[in-house]
Design an enzyme around this catalytic site. Structure first.
Site, mmCIF file in Angstrom:
data_model
loop_
_atom_site.group_PDB
_atom_site.id
_atom_site.type_symbol
_atom_site.label_atom_id
_atom_site.label_comp_id
_atom_site.label_asym_id
_atom_site.label_seq_id
_atom_site.Cartn_x
_atom_site.Cartn_y
_atom_site.Cartn_z
ATOM 1 N N ARG A 12 0.826 -1.213 0.000
ATOM 2 C CA ARG A 12 0.000 0.000 0.000
ATOM 3 C C ARG A 12 0.867 1.273 0.000
ATOM 4 O O ARG A 12 0.926 1.990 -0.996
ATOM 5 C CB ARG A 12 -0.954 -0.012 1.217
ATOM 6 C CG ARG A 12 -2.080 1.026 1.135
ATOM 7 C CD ARG A 12 -1.704 2.395 1.581
ATOM 8 N NE ARG A 12 -1.272 2.420 2.986
ATOM 9 C CZ ARG A 12 -0.668 3.452 3.534
ATOM 10 N NH1 ARG A 12 -0.393 4.531 2.828
ATOM 11 N NH2 ARG A 12 -0.276 3.405 4.806
ATOM 12 N N ASP A 13 1.602 1.478 1.066
ATOM 13 C CA ASP A 13 2.369 2.723 1.207
ATOM 14 C C ASP A 13 3.519 2.776 0.201
ATOM 15 O O ASP A 13 3.880 3.846 -0.297
ATOM 16 C CB ASP A 13 2.910 2.804 2.637
ATOM 17 C CG ASP A 13 3.522 4.150 2.967
ATOM 18 O OD1 ASP A 13 3.451 5.070 2.138
ATOM 19 O OD2 ASP A 13 4.104 4.270 4.066
ATOM 20 N N HIS A 202 6.557 4.126 12.462
ATOM 21 C CA HIS A 202 6.592 4.137 10.993
ATOM 22 C C HIS A 202 7.645 5.181 10.600
ATOM 23 O O HIS A 202 7.348 6.353 10.437
ATOM 24 C CB HIS A 202 5.195 4.506 10.488
ATOM 25 C CG HIS A 202 5.009 4.479 9.013
ATOM 26 N ND1 HIS A 202 4.209 3.550 8.383
ATOM 27 C CD2 HIS A 202 5.509 5.251 8.023
ATOM 28 C CE1 HIS A 202 4.219 3.765 7.072
ATOM 29 N NE2 HIS A 202 4.999 4.801 6.830
ATOM 30 N N HIS A 204 10.695 6.881 8.518
ATOM 31 C CA HIS A 204 11.212 7.047 7.148
ATOM 32 C C HIS A 204 12.720 7.269 7.175
ATOM 33 O O HIS A 204 13.269 7.823 8.121
ATOM 34 C CB HIS A 204 10.495 8.205 6.461
ATOM 35 C CG HIS A 204 9.127 7.819 5.992
ATOM 36 N ND1 HIS A 204 8.368 8.612 5.182
ATOM 37 C CD2 HIS A 204 8.392 6.706 6.210
ATOM 38 C CE1 HIS A 204 7.219 8.004 4.919
ATOM 39 N NE2 HIS A 204 7.208 6.858 5.542
ATOM 40 N N CYS A 235 12.003 5.376 -3.736
ATOM 41 C CA CYS A 235 12.890 5.665 -4.858
ATOM 42 C C CYS A 235 13.182 7.159 -4.935
ATOM 43 O O CYS A 235 12.262 7.968 -4.978
ATOM 44 C CB CYS A 235 12.259 5.214 -6.150
ATOM 45 S SG CYS A 235 13.148 5.787 -7.594
ATOM 46 N N ASN A 244 10.158 5.155 2.856
ATOM 47 C CA ASN A 244 9.916 4.057 3.790
ATOM 48 C C ASN A 244 11.195 3.292 4.076
ATOM 49 O O ASN A 244 11.970 2.990 3.169
ATOM 50 C CB ASN A 244 8.911 3.062 3.181
ATOM 51 C CG ASN A 244 7.501 3.587 3.218
ATOM 52 O OD1 ASN A 244 7.065 4.142 4.218
ATOM 53 N ND2 ASN A 244 6.778 3.429 2.125
HETATM 54 MG MG MG Z 1 5.472 5.571 4.774
#
Ligand code: MG
Length: 305
Positions: A12-13, A202, A204, A235, A244
């Site tokens: 998803r993310d 979560h 990054h 990317c 991520n």
């Molecule tokens: Mg994320």
């Protein structure tokens, strides 16, 4: 029994930030491979408007084909998304809110208050149907518009999403500006409001701090971490790249520390290699993934010399 739970958000993310269109068949195969690699919790897709994120326009078809095994979630941005979600057999609904007003407003054109109030009937429906609710609170370490976001503000938003019935709250360092000290401060502050077994991080990797921040979060008692295979969606060439942290990097870090994740790193690397070669046809950025692939290619070259 895994000591740490890796929450795979790549389908998803990750994919929502990839420019290449991915077929539903390939998404089903991706989920099958992730399940086989031992990922027990996976965010499969989002019931967002197809015009907003065309990459995830096949959500209704995809959720009818989920491979058995993992506990899946899907993003439910609003009441329309809920009407689609409820037709699917998925146990966890996820939603977003920002810790910072400006970021929330840029995303959904509403204040945090208005956004949470608009979502309240959906949250009630989720609870009434006996489903679980995962809340993503973004910009917890900083906002691209407002700069620093105080931990007290994050705690306040955590309190509000718990009132809505969120069973798990994933704290997102959306722009990757967190540092280990900042993450420690944040987790300690949030622990005063919510039990840490319902808190995920979560993080990054925008500035290469994600693993240091994961380690800090772990040492403070967090046991669930979101990640995306191969760093999918991170990317540097993709506009709006999410950054991520790569699932392989987390699995490798915890393995090096003797902490079980239940994830087979070789199977995961093979899955990212398949995504890269057969599906996206461009390199994925994950560091452990790249190192493992490079080592495998060198071993093959050495044998054939
Ligand atoms: Mg994320």
């Amino acid at each position: 029994m895994a000591a740490v739970s890796i929450y795979e958000v790549g389908p998803r993310d990750g994919l929502q930030n990839e420019p290449e269109s991915v077929s539903t068949d390939d998404k089903v195969e991706l989920l099958r491979r992730l399940a086989a690699a031992g990922l027990a919790r996976i965010e499969a897709t989002s019931f967002v408007s197809a015009s907003w994120i065309p990459q995830l326009a096949d959500a209704d078809d995809l959720v009818r084909r989920l491979p058995p095994g993992p506990v899946y979630s899907a993003l439910v941005p609003n009441a329309r998304g809920w009407e689609r979600f409820r037709k699917a057999d998925i146990p966890v609904a996820a939603f977003f809110v920002s810790a910072s007003e400006t970021h929330n407003h840029k995303n959904v054109n509403r204040s945090v208050d208005a956004h949470l109030e608009a979502f309240r009937p959906v949250a009630e429906s989720v609870r009434n149907e006996g489903l679980r609710l995962r809340a993503y609170v973004s910009t917890v370490c900083g906002c691209p518009y407002e700069g620093d976001v105080p931990a007290a503000r994050v705690v306040e938003v955590v309190r509000r999403v718990r009132e809505l019935g969120a069973d798990e709250i994933s704290l997102g360092d959306t722009i990757g500006v967190g540092s280990p000290g900042r993450v420690r401060e944040l987790v300690r502050a949030v622990a005063g409001e919510a039990p840490l077994d319902g808190i995920a991080l979560h993080l990054h990797d925008t500035f290469g701090r994600a693993l240091a921040n994961v380690a800090a979060g772990y040492e403070e008692g967090v046991r669930t971490f979101d990640a995306s295979l191969g760093g999918l969606g991170g990317c540097p060439y993709a506009p709006g790249a999410s950054g991520n942290v790569a699932t392989e990097d987390l699995v490798d870090l915890f393995a090096a520390e003797g902490i079980a994740t239940g994830v087979d790193l070789d199977a995961l690397v093979a899955t990212s290699a398949w995504m890269e070669d057969a599906v996206l046809q461009r390199p994925l950025p994950g560091r452990v993934y790249r190192a493992r692939r490079g080592a495998a290619a060198r071993a093959e070259g050495a044998l054939s010399d």
